[in-house]
Design a protein around this motif. Structure first.
Motif, short mmCIF file in Angstrom:
data_model
loop_
_atom_site.label_atom_id
_atom_site.label_comp_id
_atom_site.label_asym_id
_atom_site.label_seq_id
_atom_site.Cartn_x
_atom_site.Cartn_y
_atom_site.Cartn_z
N ASN A 188 0.85 -1.20 0.00
CA ASN A 188 0.00 0.00 0.00
C ASN A 188 0.88 1.25 0.00
O ASN A 188 2.06 1.20 0.35
N ASP A 193 -2.92 4.41 1.57
CA ASP A 193 -3.93 4.11 0.55
C ASP A 193 -3.77 2.70 0.01
O ASP A 193 -2.70 2.33 -0.48
N GLU A 195 -5.95 1.36 -2.34
CA GLU A 195 -6.45 1.30 -3.72
C GLU A 195 -5.30 1.25 -4.72
O GLU A 195 -5.40 0.61 -5.77
N ILE A 198 -4.26 -2.34 -5.02
CA ILE A 198 -5.29 -3.14 -5.70
C ILE A 198 -5.27 -2.85 -7.20
O ILE A 198 -5.33 -3.79 -8.02
N LEU A 250 -11.16 -4.51 6.28
CA LEU A 250 -11.38 -3.55 5.19
C LEU A 250 -10.62 -3.95 3.94
O LEU A 250 -11.13 -3.82 2.81
N ALA A 251 -9.40 -4.45 4.12
CA ALA A 251 -8.61 -4.91 2.97
C ALA A 251 -9.28 -6.12 2.31
O ALA A 251 -9.32 -6.22 1.07
N GLN A 253 -12.46 -6.78 2.25
CA GLN A 253 -13.63 -6.28 1.52
C GLN A 253 -13.22 -5.61 0.21
O GLN A 253 -13.87 -5.80 -0.84
N ALA A 254 -12.15 -4.84 0.25
CA ALA A 254 -11.69 -4.15 -0.95
C ALA A 254 -11.21 -5.14 -2.02
O ALA A 254 -11.49 -4.96 -3.21
N LYS A 257 -14.30 -6.89 -3.46
CA LYS A 257 -15.03 -5.98 -4.34
C LYS A 257 -14.36 -5.88 -5.71
O LYS A 257 -15.03 -5.76 -6.75
N ALA A 258 -13.03 -5.94 -5.71
CA ALA A 258 -12.27 -5.88 -6.96
C ALA A 258 -12.20 -7.24 -7.65
O ALA A 258 -11.56 -7.37 -8.70
#
Length: 359
Positions: A188, A193, A195, A198, A250-251, A253-254, A257-258
């Protein structure tokens, strides 16, 4: 009337650099080393594909500056790796390139003699020879890919690659990663961040075409297949750690989601330990506890470790360097390293069978 010079205005010299083929001819890949590299890559792929319930741990010096002490460390780590092989795959951290925030020693490849002579030609050969020696001990290696040309010189000796917090957002490094032969961990960003990492995993999983060099050292268009073994490395950032249960959730979930595999590596150093090496055991203990409590997303850990704890400045008289002590980030010492790994292995021996059943 002569045409005004418009290029190389700030270049003072252009020195010859041996091609990758020349360096490899001087330090050819041995059968023993090749077997170690391939076994390491297979083990890591098995863990990331959830066919192997063990964890992998990338552990070793912040940077290599003394190959004698580095091999001393490797031999110790190999014995420990054999001891805990039922629960963990230990990969030696072999970092030759150091991304500097402003100034400082740039690593063993750039300045092998630590005197600002910048004999990159010699540093590259020395780095390859060191990797060969470690692999011949039977220990897989992991490194950070910083210079996009460097993997052509020693990538055949690497089992795991990291893309650092400063370069995960770089399109150059994402494209390079798409062609690497190893699993790649994207950290990260320094501000925390996720994102960025990812997006890097998604980008590196796709085919790319970009400028590079061939084995002969000629400019070439490299066309890649894409690397399916990208994963995220949580290293903290933005003034806080991110290895706690909420951050990891949270990671997860991210990543879901991706539509990416939910594979997470936790770096026990850097912002996760508030840049205090002595906090690394606490980070590792916390993460192993999460696994005991049912976490299935954490597949690996990173530890900055050396023979001696702490770090040291580079003295003008290099004979004054303390043996086995980092010249970059502070590390935990060997005794603490053994304790961290053995304590984790003791917990994992009870937990991993249940983790497998929960799959």
């Amino acid at each position: 009337m002569s045409v005004a010079q418009t290029e190389n205005l700030n270049i003072v010299a252009v020195d010859h650099m041996p091609s990758p083929e020349e360096i490899k001819a001087r330090v050819p890949l041995s059968e023993t080393a090749a077997a170690t590299v391939l076994a390491g890559r297979r083990a890591l792929a098995g863990i990331l594909d959830r066919k192997d319930e063990r964890l992998f741990v990338v552990v070793g010096p912040c940077s290599i500056h003394d190959p004698v002490a580095g091999l001393d460390y490797a031999r110790r780590l190999k014995k420990l790796a054999d001891e805990v092989a039922d629960t963990m795959v230990l990969v030696m951290r072999v970092y030759f390139e150091k991304p500097r925030t402003s100034t400082g020693w740039k690593g063993y490849i750039n300045d092998p003699y630590m005197d600002d002579s910048f004999r990159i030609d010699e540093g590259m050969e020395k780095a390859r020879r060191f990797l060969m020696d470690v692999c011949e001990i039977g220990l897989p290696t992991g490194t950070e890919a910083l210079d996009p040309i460097a993997p052509q010189y020693y990538g055949d000796l690497i089992s795991w690659t990291a893309i650092g917090a400063r370069t995960s957002e770089s399109q150059t490094h994402r494209e390079m990663s798409s062609g690497l032969s190893t699993p790649v961990g994207f950290k990260n960003a320094t501000d925390g961040d996720l994102e960025v990492a990812i997006n890097a995993i998604i980008s590196a999983s796709r085919p790319h075409s970009f400028l590079g060099i061939s084995g002969k050292g000629q400019s070439a268009i490299l066309r890649t297949r894409g690397n399916r073994l990208g994963h995220v490395v949580l290293r903290g950032g933005g003034g806080r750690p991110n290895y706690d249960t909420v951050s990891i959730s949270l990671a997860e979930q991210a990543l879901a989601k991706a539509k990416l595999p939910v594979n997470i590596v936790v770096d026990c150093s850097h912002a996760n330990s508030w840049k205090k090496a002595e906090f690394q055991p606490l980070v590792m203990k916390d993460v192993i506890h999460q696994i005991r409590e049912g976490n299935r997303s954490v597949v690996g850990l990173m530890i900055e470790s050396n023979i001696e704890a702490g770090n040291q400045p580079i003295p003008a008289d290099l004979s004054q360097l303390k043996y086995g002590c980092s010249v970059t980030d502070a590390c935990v010492g060997w005794g603490t390293t053994e304790e961290m790994i053995r304590n984790a292995a003791a917990v994992l021996r009870e937990v991993l069978p249940k983790r497998g059943e929960a799959a």
